[in-house]
Design a protein around this motif. Structure first.
Motif, PDB file in Angstrom:
ATOM      1  N   ASN A 425     -11.413 -23.519  36.529  1.00 37.36           N
ATOM      2  CA  ASN A 425     -11.627 -22.096  36.295  1.00 37.36           C
ATOM      3  C   ASN A 425     -12.323 -21.466  37.471  1.00 37.36           C
ATOM      4  N   CYS A 426     -11.987 -20.250  37.769  1.00 30.74           N
ATOM      5  CA  CYS A 426     -12.638 -19.481  38.811  1.00 30.74           C
ATOM      6  C   CYS A 426     -13.952 -18.906  38.314  1.00 30.74           C
ATOM      7  N   SER A 427     -14.868 -18.641  39.248  1.00 29.63           N
ATOM      8  CA  SER A 427     -16.144 -18.079  38.855  1.00 29.63           C
ATOM      9  C   SER A 427     -16.069 -16.572  38.793  1.00 29.63           C
ATOM     10  N   THR A 428     -15.416 -15.923  39.019  1.00 28.58           N
ATOM     11  CA  THR A 428     -15.422 -14.541  39.331  1.00 28.58           C
ATOM     12  C   THR A 428     -14.386 -13.851  38.639  1.00 28.58           C
ATOM     13  N   CYS A 429     -12.793 -14.186  38.532  1.00 27.10           N
ATOM     14  CA  CYS A 429     -11.741 -13.212  38.262  1.00 27.10           C
ATOM     15  C   CYS A 429     -11.921 -12.779  36.899  1.00 27.10           C
ATOM     16  N   SER A 430     -13.702 -11.290  38.134  1.00 29.83           N
ATOM     17  CA  SER A 430     -14.119 -11.041  37.841  1.00 29.83           C
ATOM     18  C   SER A 430     -14.245 -11.357  36.801  1.00 29.83           C
ATOM     19  N   GLN A 431     -16.428 -12.675  37.955  1.00 30.50           N
ATOM     20  CA  GLN A 431     -16.768 -12.529  37.882  1.00 30.50           C
ATOM     21  C   GLN A 431     -16.998 -13.017  36.888  1.00 30.50           C
ATOM     22  N   VAL A 505     -10.483 -23.418  46.373  1.00 24.05           N
ATOM     23  CA  VAL A 505      -9.736 -24.632  46.644  1.00 24.05           C
ATOM     24  C   VAL A 505     -10.196 -25.656  45.630  1.00 24.05           C
ATOM     25  N   GLY A 506      -9.335 -25.983  44.677  1.00 27.09           N
ATOM     26  CA  GLY A 506      -9.750 -26.812  43.564  1.00 27.09           C
ATOM     27  C   GLY A 506     -10.815 -26.067  42.778  1.00 27.09           C
ATOM     28  N   ASP A 507     -11.901 -26.736  42.464  1.00 29.35           N
ATOM     29  CA  ASP A 507     -12.982 -26.055  41.768  1.00 29.35           C
ATOM     30  C   ASP A 507     -14.099 -25.668  42.732  1.00 29.35           C
ATOM     31  N   ARG A 508     -13.771 -25.666  44.025  1.00 27.04           N
ATOM     32  CA  ARG A 508     -14.713 -25.212  45.041  1.00 27.04           C
ATOM     33  C   ARG A 508     -14.413 -23.752  45.381  1.00 27.04           C
ATOM     34  N   GLN A 509     -15.454 -23.032  45.698  1.00 29.57           N
ATOM     35  CA  GLN A 509     -15.320 -21.602  45.930  1.00 29.57           C
ATOM     36  C   GLN A 509     -15.806 -21.224  47.319  1.00 29.57           C
ATOM     37  N   ILE A 510     -14.994 -20.472  48.057  1.00 28.19           N
ATOM     38  CA  ILE A 510     -15.386 -19.937  49.346  1.00 28.19           C
ATOM     39  C   ILE A 510     -15.821 -18.496  49.126  1.00 28.19           C
ATOM     40  N   THR A 511     -17.032 -18.166  49.554  1.00 30.10           N
ATOM     41  CA  THR A 511     -17.509 -16.789  49.500  1.00 30.10           C
ATOM     42  C   THR A 511     -17.467 -16.221  50.907  1.00 30.10           C
ATOM     43  N   PHE A 512     -16.565 -15.279  51.133  1.00 33.87           N
ATOM     44  CA  PHE A 512     -16.445 -14.670  52.457  1.00 33.87           C
ATOM     45  C   PHE A 512     -17.595 -13.701  52.706  1.00 33.87           C
ATOM     46  N   SER A 513     -18.007 -13.589  53.965  1.00 29.74           N
ATOM     47  CA  SER A 513     -19.025 -12.611  54.350  1.00 29.74           C
ATOM     48  C   SER A 513     -18.564 -11.829  55.575  1.00 29.74           C
ATOM     49  N   ASP A 514     -17.254 -11.753  55.772  1.00 30.40           N
ATOM     50  CA  ASP A 514     -16.717 -11.022  56.914  1.00 30.40           C
ATOM     51  C   ASP A 514     -16.534  -9.546  56.561  1.00 30.40           C
ATOM     52  N   PHE A 515     -16.328  -8.724  57.608  1.00 35.18           N
ATOM     53  CA  PHE A 515     -16.337  -7.269  57.449  1.00 35.18           C
ATOM     54  C   PHE A 515     -15.357  -6.680  58.455  1.00 35.18           C
ATOM     55  N   TYR A 516     -14.471  -5.788  57.985  1.00 39.20           N
ATOM     56  CA  TYR A 516     -13.423  -5.222  58.842  1.00 39.20           C
ATOM     57  C   TYR A 516     -13.278  -3.719  58.587  1.00 39.20           C
ATOM     58  N   SER A 517     -12.685  -3.041  59.563  1.00 35.91           N
ATOM     59  CA  SER A 517     -12.337  -1.630  59.378  1.00 35.91           C
ATOM     60  C   SER A 517     -10.922  -1.387  59.905  1.00 35.91           C
ATOM     61  N   LEU A 518     -10.258  -0.377  59.356  1.00 38.21           N
ATOM     62  CA  LEU A 518      -8.889  -0.025  59.750  1.00 38.21           C
ATOM     63  C   LEU A 518      -8.787   1.487  59.847  1.00 38.21           C
ATOM     64  N   ASP A 519      -8.345   1.985  60.990  1.00 36.04           N
ATOM     65  CA  ASP A 519      -8.138   3.417  61.202  1.00 36.04           C
ATOM     66  C   ASP A 519      -6.905   3.850  60.408  1.00 36.04           C
TER      67      ASP A 519
END
Length: 636
Positions: A425-431, A505-519
């Motif tokens: 199970n996911c921790s979040t989808c949402s959350q 990935v499996g029951d492991r969770q990657i929490t991204f902390s990256d940040f982007y912008s798009l014109d």
């Protein structure tokens, strides 16, 4: 009279049984918390609030970017070129951290500011937030959830808060008739109202998804439960929701829910319908509809494939941009494979028409591209000329985005051994945490464990997405943030901002902390504001220990109300282990050490049990039940 009395007695018996079951469950929960050394969740929240009450002044300080977290909110400042982030959570596998931090991001200066103001909301995640211009700028927050460090307890909020940006002050709004406590809901500003729809409530033992809709009047500060005519959308959480600017119309698409199909089996559903909430009949004045109605919309164009965790941001022209999401592919009855996306779509909110969004990309000559690749291979990509940055070195940002694209494929699993595909199970989808993009909506599987690099499947490109063309010896380069779900998106000053998100990935969770912008005017390529350098901080073994303890609960107290339950449990264990040569265990040996040493025996008994009951279950379920058997046997 005799029959009536008999029925009355039967009804009272059911009520008594229900009360007894609830009482036993509470005692068991307290026992489990005591074993984990964890306080009751309301006490944990009270401790946070007590610390906040000691704060008597506002503290503003420049800071580094926020620590890794997910299920927070990111909103555009209503009057300034700034973004506002609040709350969130971070899970390391065996421990969850909750936040009530308030950050401001200055778009022009690219600087973060942390603001600590007295008497604010308690830590939470999977809440919702909107910003308004009135009163010098306001940030409104509703709902959300608080998870205990071991995630064995959840508390859902029904509080409505407003942060007065100009005054730097929090205010808790006390108004009757508020929606029930929930998380994973959606909230938008429509005319003079704040509209709240959907969400879920989960207390571990049971859960509920909502499809109710409420309006908070920003003039009278009062809640009103709407009763729209027409067929309502099914209960869900984690949908995308957008109000059409200057119209009394709200669009709802997708979402996630689950329901029980058997006593201990849930079935998830990804919704793909689109519904409009709009006014019906006469309107009292421009801002006060008398009646509302549901209108199910016919979608057209090239719509996204089924997925949850899709993110949305409203753009000018009554359109919205959508990004990412996840879909669980059923390989067979036991295995699931999660497909994460980084596609982009635009949605015409008035017509319900979808369009794949293709970026134009940045053009560079093949020679320049080869030079950058060569420098990268030689480890010189980050070096610059001492006299200045020449033309070849001016593209270090391109090197950064290439690294970002590969980052997720190169994260290493520490001490990983024997990873097999399994149901999780996911921790979040949402959350998420995600039970519907808030929490628990998606499921994933990891690769067979000979490789120590975990792999993420990228969704197919939208129809018409260019792979790259050559024109006059020019290459078109289009960088996309890696695939993910639950990313934060908002629009300010003609720019679309994308922050963080989750991947599993499996029951492991990657929490991204990256940040982007798009014109949004050029639609050429993403600009990397914060490079993702997150490593996987996940402790599966400790998580499994806690899961085993939480599932079994250890010995029960010798209470008369529980004697029958204990006797029945002992009989079940005796029946399963009948005729088995149970491995010996010394009194000094810890239960989990004993289980790890004799794991094969307990998993064999677990498999035999499910086979005898003619039940098809996943390997994860077999292992979980094996731990429970071992724990209960040791507790006898």
């Amino acid at each position: 009279m005799g029959k009536k009395n008999k029925k009355d007695k039967k009804g009272k018996g059911k009520e008594k049984t229900a009360l007894k079951t609830e009482r036993n469950a509470e005692k068991k929960a307290k026992k489990e918390l005591a074993e984990k050394g964890e306080d009751d969740i309301e006490k944990l929240i009270a401790e946070f609030q007590s610390k906040d009450k000691k704060r008597v002044q506002v503290i503003e300080e420049k800071c580094d970017p926020p620590s890794p977290r997910c299920n927070m909110t990111l909103s555009a400042h209503p009057t300034k070129e700034e973004l506002i982030m609040f709350g969130g959570e971070y899970c390391t596998g065996n421990k969850t951290y909750m936040y009530n931090d308030l950050f401001f991001y200055n778009i022009k200066k690219k600087e973060w500011m942390k603001v600590s103001a007295p008497n604010g909301p308690a830590p939470r995640s999977s809440h919702q937030a909107i910003t308004l211009k009135q009163g010098g700028g306001q940030l409104w927050i509703f709902g959300g959830e608080f998870a205990s460090p071991t995630q064995s307890q959840f508390y859902h909020y029904k509080e409505l808060w407003v942060y007065h940006i100009k005054d730097k002050a929090w205010e808790k709004i006390s108004a009757p008739g508020a929606p029930a406590s929930r998380s994973g809901h959606r909230m938008v500003h429509c005319k003079k109202h704040i509209i709240v729809f959907g969400g879920f409530h989960d207390n571990i033992r049971d859960y509920k998804y909502y499809n109710d809709v409420y309006a908070f009047d920003l003039e009278t500060y009062s809640w009103n439960k709407l009763e729209p005519s027409g067929a309502p959308p099914a209960p869900r959480s984690g949908c995308i929701m957008a109000a059409i600017p200057d119209q009394t119309k709200v669009i709802i698409y997708g979402g996630y829910s689950k329901e029980k199909v058997r006593r201990d089996t849930d079935k998830g559903k990804v919704h793909t319908d689109m519904v409009m909430l709009t006014t019906e009949g006469k309107v009292k004045d421009e801002n006060t509809p008398i009646k509302w109605k549901w209108v199910h919309m016919k979608q057209s164009g090239t719509k996204p494939s089924a997925r949850c965790g899709l993110s949305l941001a409203v753009t000018p022209g009554n359109r919205a941009v959508c990004f990412g999401g996840v879909y669980d592919q059923m390989e067979d009855e036991e295995d699931l494979d999660s497909l994460f996306f980084n596609e982009m779509y635009t949605l015409d909110l008035e017509r319900g028409k979808w369009f794949p969004l293709t970026l134009r990309g940045r053009k560079s000559t093949g020679t320049e591209k080869r030079k950058r690749r060569k420098k990268k291979e030689e480890g010189q990509g980050d070096e610059s000329d001492e006299e200045g940055v020449d033309e070849e070195d001016s593209d270090t940002e391109d090197d950064d985005v290439e690294e970002a694209e590969e980052d997720i494929k190169k994260l290493k699993l520490d001490n990983e051994t024997d990873i097999q595909s399994e149901d999780t199970n996911c921790s979040t989808c949402s959350q998420g945490n995600i039970q519907g993009v808030g929490k628990g909506s998606s499921q994933g599987s990891c690769q067979d464990g000979e490789e120590d690099i975990f792999k993420v499947t990228m969704g197919e490109k939208p129809a018409g997405q260019a792979e790259g063309t050559e024109e006059d010896n020019m290459d078109v380069e289009v960088f996309m943030p890696p695939p993910r779900m639950g990313t934060l998106m908002t629009v300010r000053g003609g720019e679309l901002f994308l922050y963080g998100g989750l991947c599993e990935v499996g029951d492991r969770q990657i929490t991204f902390s990256d940040f982007y912008s798009l014109d949004l005017h050029k639609l050429d390529d993403w600009t990397v504001l914060i490079q993702n350098k997150q490593t996987l901080d996940w402790d599966e073994s400790d998580s499994d220990d806690e899961e085993s303890k939480g599932a079994s609960g250890g010995k029960e107290e010798d209470d008369d109300d529980e004697d029958d339950d204990e006797d029945e449990s002992d009989d079940d264990i005796a029946a399963i282990l009948e005729g088995c040569d149970v491995p010996s265990r010394s009194e000094e040996e810890e239960v989990m050490s004993y289980f790890e040493r004799t794991k094969e025996f307990w998993e064999t008994q677990s498999q035999k049990y499910f086979k005898k009951e003619d039940l098809k279950v996943t390997k994860r379920t077999i292992t979980k039940f094996a731990k429970e058997l071992c724990q209960e046997y040791c507790d006898q």
